[in-house]
Design an enzyme around this catalytic site. Structure first.
Site, PDB file in Angstrom:
ATOM      1  N   GLY A 241      10.275 -19.345  25.513  1.00  0.00           N
ATOM      2  CA  GLY A 241      11.257 -18.749  24.609  1.00  0.00           C
ATOM      3  C   GLY A 241      11.218 -16.786  24.274  1.00  0.00           C
ATOM      4  O   GLY A 241      12.727 -16.963  24.333  1.00  0.00           O
TER       5      GLY A 241
ATOM      6  N   ARG B 200       6.210 -11.394  12.017  1.00  0.00           N
ATOM      7  CA  ARG B 200       5.107 -10.780  13.102  1.00  0.00           C
ATOM      8  C   ARG B 200       3.772  -9.779  12.485  1.00  0.00           C
ATOM      9  O   ARG B 200       3.311  -9.609  13.277  1.00  0.00           O
ATOM     10  CB  ARG B 200       6.377 -10.588  14.036  1.00  0.00           C
ATOM     11  CG  ARG B 200       6.840 -11.812  14.557  1.00  0.00           C
ATOM     12  CD  ARG B 200       7.741 -11.252  15.784  1.00  0.00           C
ATOM     13  NE  ARG B 200       6.425 -11.586  17.002  1.00  0.00           N
ATOM     14  CZ  ARG B 200       5.765 -10.639  17.739  1.00  0.00           C
ATOM     15  NH1 ARG B 200       6.170  -9.773  17.423  1.00  0.00           N
ATOM     16  NH2 ARG B 200       4.938 -10.704  18.171  1.00  0.00           N
TER      17      ARG B 200
ATOM     18  N   CYS C 130       5.439  -8.029  -2.747  1.00  0.00           N
ATOM     19  CA  CYS C 130       3.967  -8.401  -3.596  1.00  0.00           C
ATOM     20  C   CYS C 130       3.048  -8.695  -3.296  1.00  0.00           C
ATOM     21  O   CYS C 130       2.654  -9.602  -3.863  1.00  0.00           O
ATOM     22  CB  CYS C 130       4.428  -8.500  -4.884  1.00  0.00           C
ATOM     23  SG  CYS C 130       5.456  -7.787  -5.882  1.00  0.00           S
ATOM     24  N   GLU C 131       2.731  -7.801  -1.752  1.00  0.00           N
ATOM     25  CA  GLU C 131       1.079  -8.562  -1.201  1.00  0.00           C
ATOM     26  C   GLU C 131       0.808  -7.115  -0.567  1.00  0.00           C
ATOM     27  O   GLU C 131       2.226  -6.585  -0.287  1.00  0.00           O
ATOM     28  CB  GLU C 131       1.409  -9.163   0.289  1.00  0.00           C
ATOM     29  CG  GLU C 131       2.204 -10.723  -1.050  1.00  0.00           C
ATOM     30  CD  GLU C 131       1.486 -11.891  -0.416  1.00  0.00           C
ATOM     31  OE1 GLU C 131       0.074 -11.571  -0.088  1.00  0.00           O
ATOM     32  OE2 GLU C 131       1.635 -13.533  -0.852  1.00  0.00           O
TER      33      GLU C 131
HETATM   34  N1  LLP Z   1       5.669 -24.038  24.865  1.00  0.00           N
HETATM   35  C1  LLP Z   1       5.221 -24.345  23.814  1.00  0.00           C
HETATM   36  C2  LLP Z   1       4.337 -26.071  24.009  1.00  0.00           C
HETATM   37  C3  LLP Z   1       4.777 -23.600  22.623  1.00  0.00           C
HETATM   38  O1  LLP Z   1       3.626 -23.460  21.795  1.00  0.00           O
HETATM   39  C4  LLP Z   1       5.413 -21.859  22.614  1.00  0.00           C
HETATM   40  C5  LLP Z   1       4.792 -21.048  21.853  1.00  0.00           C
HETATM   41  C6  LLP Z   1       6.081 -21.753  23.472  1.00  0.00           C
HETATM   42  C7  LLP Z   1       6.491 -22.802  25.101  1.00  0.00           C
HETATM   43  C8  LLP Z   1       7.393 -21.224  24.070  1.00  0.00           C
HETATM   44  O2  LLP Z   1       6.110 -19.736  24.784  1.00  0.00           O
HETATM   45  P1  LLP Z   1       6.920 -18.351  24.378  1.00  0.00           P
HETATM   46  O3  LLP Z   1       7.771 -18.333  25.822  1.00  0.00           O
HETATM   47  O4  LLP Z   1       8.307 -18.206  23.243  1.00  0.00           O
HETATM   48  O5  LLP Z   1       6.017 -17.620  25.014  1.00  0.00           O
HETATM   49  N2  LLP Z   1       5.178 -17.202  16.401  1.00  0.00           N
HETATM   50  C9  LLP Z   1       4.382 -15.910  17.250  1.00  0.00           C
HETATM   51  C10 LLP Z   1       4.305 -16.614  18.426  1.00  0.00           C
HETATM   52  C11 LLP Z   1       3.977 -18.817  18.785  1.00  0.00           C
HETATM   53  C12 LLP Z   1       4.333 -19.288  19.928  1.00  0.00           C
HETATM   54  C13 LLP Z   1       4.003 -20.446  19.683  1.00  0.00           C
HETATM   55  N3  LLP Z   1       4.405 -21.092  21.197  1.00  0.00           N
HETATM   56  C14 LLP Z   1       4.829 -14.572  17.527  1.00  0.00           C
HETATM   57  O6  LLP Z   1       5.820 -14.212  16.983  1.00  0.00           O
HETATM   58  O7  LLP Z   1       4.193 -13.817  18.847  1.00  0.00           O
END
Ligand code: LLP
Length: 421
Positions: free
Chosen positions: A276, A313, A345-346
């Site tokens: 991702g 984030r 407001c946080e």
């Molecule tokens: N597969 C699963 C089962 C996942 O839970 C995730 C991410 C991915 C793939 C993709 O991971 P990546 O390649 O993007 O690291 N909101 C947080 C990150 C949460 C990730 C959740 N799961 C942030 O902004 O850092």
């Protein structure tokens, strides 16, 4: 590697000046680079060249249809975690045969949708979910191809809130219970166990924890095969980190791919990846405008027109985003230490503490870098602020790919009960 750079003193996305976009669309606004998205998808595909590999882009990182269509055209599949993400992927033209469905809490309705579409694979996260999926599939006369997500008990990830592979995390099935669950699944109708799945966290900056986890999965695959299960796939999740700061040094995709090549050598499995952040993260920025400066004896506040509702984030993970002025400032200029805060407001509505920036005046515009992943997708209308707009750039063209809603649209889902009207 990304396509945001200064040209003639103005920050550009590819060939489009970010000031021009802000003038036309207003701020705050996310801007994505198609060239960067494509490049990242290609670099990953090339790193795995020659392997039987499905690159299932993790839609949760950035599910904008413009982004998904760009990646669909590069041949990416999709990793989805809800019926909504599944529908987004399908609308964007990603074939169901390239979609995997992860997540700990799939509902029966979501299972039915995915079975109707005949997706590539369900990643099952508990025994209870396996029982329900079996029941739903049998009622539809279908067979669900599944992998069990195992929890390898390996610590990884850039922040405790995004680590998922340690014992005690809500994700996956404890490592030691996996074999018993596969035995149970073999007894259930409507399920065909074809793979093993693992995802240990996000923003991982070292190869070793991933390698440890993947080696455990390989051991499990061999044991399951000995027990008569026809395991032909290994889903290794996402998680590869990206540089948020110049000094960050996450493993390059080629190193990651070589490790996976070695780990899976001779196993004869299809490898599924769910990247991702590494695809979308550095392909996007958020543009904001400075509203006020407020010096105080303790802190020097810079108040901007973006809030934590637009970019969560920093509030959620104390995440760092580089901040660049849209108008290039000479290195020779003095830097001032600012606490960069939004209008919400946080107290958590703070993007950076004591960040050194050139002197910023009201009306100056800034870019939050590396905001393409987990930026707009996490935005909300908190404080009755309209959802942040999104723009996609391709060369010298740009398009608004999510417009800011009008106030009337923001309240359109609400109704007045008859006793109040
Ligand atoms: N597969 C699963 C089962 C996942 O839970 C995730 C991410 C991915 C793939 C993709 O991971 P990546 O390649 O993007 O690291 N909101 C947080 C990150 C949460 C990730 C959740 N799961 C942030 O902004 O850092």
């Amino acid at each position: 590697m990304h396509h945001f750079h200064y040209r003639n003193g103005r920050l550009h996305c590819e060939d489009v000046s970010l000031d021009a976009i802000a003038d036309a669309v207003g701020t705050p606004v996310y801007v994505y680079s198609s060239a960067t998205l494509r490049r990242h998808a290609r670099v990953i595909a090339e790193a795995f060249d020659g392997m039987d590999c499905l690159i299932a882009y993790s839609v949760k990182a950035n599910g904008n249809l413009g982004v998904l269509k760009t990646l669909a055209a590069e041949g990416c599949g999709a990793d989805v975690v809800s019926g909504g993400e599944l529908q987004r992927a399908l609308v964007a033209g990603i074939p169901a045969s390239r979609i995997v469905f992860s997540g700990v809490g799939k509902t029966r309705a979501e299972m039915r949708l995915a079975l109707r579409e005949d997706i590539h694979q369900f990643n099952i996260e508990s025994a209870a979910e396996a029982e329900v999926l079996s029941e739903v599939a049998c009622n539809m006369g279908k067979v669900a191809r599944i992998a069990v997500r195992v929890n390898p008990d390996v610590a990884a990830g850039g922040h405790p809130n995004i680590s998922t592979g340690k014992a005690g995390d809500k994700f996956g099935v404890p490592w030691k219970e996996a074999e018993a669950l596969y035995a149970r699944i073999a007894e259930l109708d409507g399920l065909s166990a074809v793979g093993v799945d693992v995802h240990i966290g996000s923003q991982i900056d070292a190869i070793t924890p991933m390698q440890d986890a993947f080696l455990r999965v390989v051991t499990l695959v061999r044991r399951l095969r000995e027990q008569g299960h026809e395991i032909t796939r290994m889903d290794l999740g996402g998680g590869l980190g990206i540089p948020y700061r110049a000094e960050d040094n996450p493993p390059p995709p080629a190193e990651y791919a070589n490790m996976i090549r070695e780990v899976t050598e001779g196993l004869g499995v299809e490898v599924i990846l769910e990247p991702g952040r590494v695809i979308a993260g550095n392909a996007g920025v958020m543009i904001t405008e400075a509203l006020y400066t407020k010096p105080s004896p303790q802190r020097n506040f810079l108040i901007i027109d973006a809030g934590m509702n637009d970019l969560m984030r920093p509030a959620l993970y104390q995440a760092h985003h580089d901040i660049l002025p849209l108008r290039e400032r000479p290195d020779s200029e003095d830097r001032i230490s600012y606490d960069v805060v939004g209008p919400i407001c946080e107290s958590t509505d703070k993007f950076a503490a004591e960040r050194k920036l050139p002197a910023i005046a009201p009306g100056d515009r800034l870019a939050f870098m590396s905001a393409g992943a987990y930026g707009a997708v996490l935005s909300s209308q908190y404080n009755a602020r309209p959802l942040v707009a999104e723009v996609l750039v391709d060369g010298d063209k740009y398009a608004v790919v999510r417009r800011r809603p009008a106030f009337e649209e923001m309240i359109a889902l609400e109704t007045t009960p008859d006793w109040l009207s």
